[in-house]
Scaffold this motif. Structure first.
Motif, PDB file in Angstrom:
ATOM      1  N   HIS A  95      50.324   5.784  27.646  1.00  0.00           N
ATOM      2  CA  HIS A  95      49.740   4.563  28.212  1.00  0.00           C
ATOM      3  C   HIS A  95      49.875   4.536  29.731  1.00  0.00           C
ATOM      4  O   HIS A  95      50.966   4.726  30.260  1.00  0.00           O
ATOM      5  N   LYS A  96      48.771   4.266  30.390  1.00  0.00           N
ATOM      6  CA  LYS A  96      48.769   4.161  31.854  1.00  0.00           C
ATOM      7  C   LYS A  96      49.530   2.913  32.299  1.00  0.00           C
ATOM      8  O   LYS A  96      50.262   2.927  33.276  1.00  0.00           O
ATOM      9  N   ASN A  97      49.354   1.831  31.555  1.00  0.00           N
ATOM     10  CA  ASN A  97      50.008   0.558  31.875  1.00  0.00           C
ATOM     11  C   ASN A  97      50.854   0.106  30.691  1.00  0.00           C
ATOM     12  O   ASN A  97      50.383   0.127  29.557  1.00  0.00           O
ATOM     13  N   GLU A 129      45.177   1.842  28.769  1.00  0.00           N
ATOM     14  CA  GLU A 129      44.644   2.882  29.651  1.00  0.00           C
ATOM     15  C   GLU A 129      44.022   2.244  30.885  1.00  0.00           C
ATOM     16  O   GLU A 129      43.961   2.845  31.929  1.00  0.00           O
TER      17      GLU A 129
END
Length: 160
Positions: A95-97, A129
């Motif tokens: 996960h990006k965030n 994402e």
């Protein structure tokens, strides 16, 4: 030529003002950081450790979270620090965030053993994402903290 002494006088007044301002700023920051009782108040220090853990997870800082785990850390009475590191690495790569939303958080110091603290919370954990979360889960978590020197370290973690 008569303006020159005035400039020298202004420069001296300005440097004295800056020195006074710098000293005042230093004293104010020192009082703000250390004078609020956070270090002397175990309850405040425990709550700060809980918040720091949340911030470190959201910042995706595996090393900072690992620094907060006690050497004898266990999750669900069997999963150790290495498991925590692998799990975080996978979560942070996937996960990006990451967002942690703690609801109904309650922390307290054990009245019989002042070197133990506890936190219970309802936690929402989401990963994304982009701006919109693509996964979210709700957990009821129980954390047991041990005072290690002057720092609270997470020693036990359980969830439902």
């Amino acid at each position: 030529m008569s303006a020159l002494p005035g400039i020298i006088t202004m420069k001296r007044k300005f440097s004295m003002s800056m020195r006074h301002l710098s000293w005042s700023l230093f004293v104010s920051l020192t009082l703000l950081l250390f004078g609020c009782g956070g270090r002397d108040d175990p309850q405040a220090a425990l709550e700060a450790a809980v918040q720091q853990l949340q911030d470190n997870i959201e910042a995706k800082s595996t090393s900072a979270v690992m620094d907060q785990l006690h050497d004898d850390f266990l999750a669900r009475q069997e999963l150790d620090r290495e498991w925590a590191k692998r799990t975080m690495t996978l979560l942070f790569l996937r996960h990006k965030n990451i967002k942690v939303l703690a609801l109904g958080k309650n922390s307290w110091i054990d009245s019989a053993i002042s070197s133990k603290g506890y936190t219970e919370a309802q936690v929402g954990l989401s990963g994304a994402e982009g701006l919109i979360p693509d996964s979210a889960r709700h957990y009821s978590v129980k954390l047991e903290w041990w005072l290690d020197g002057s720092e609270w370290k997470l020693a036990r973690l359980d969830w439902e």
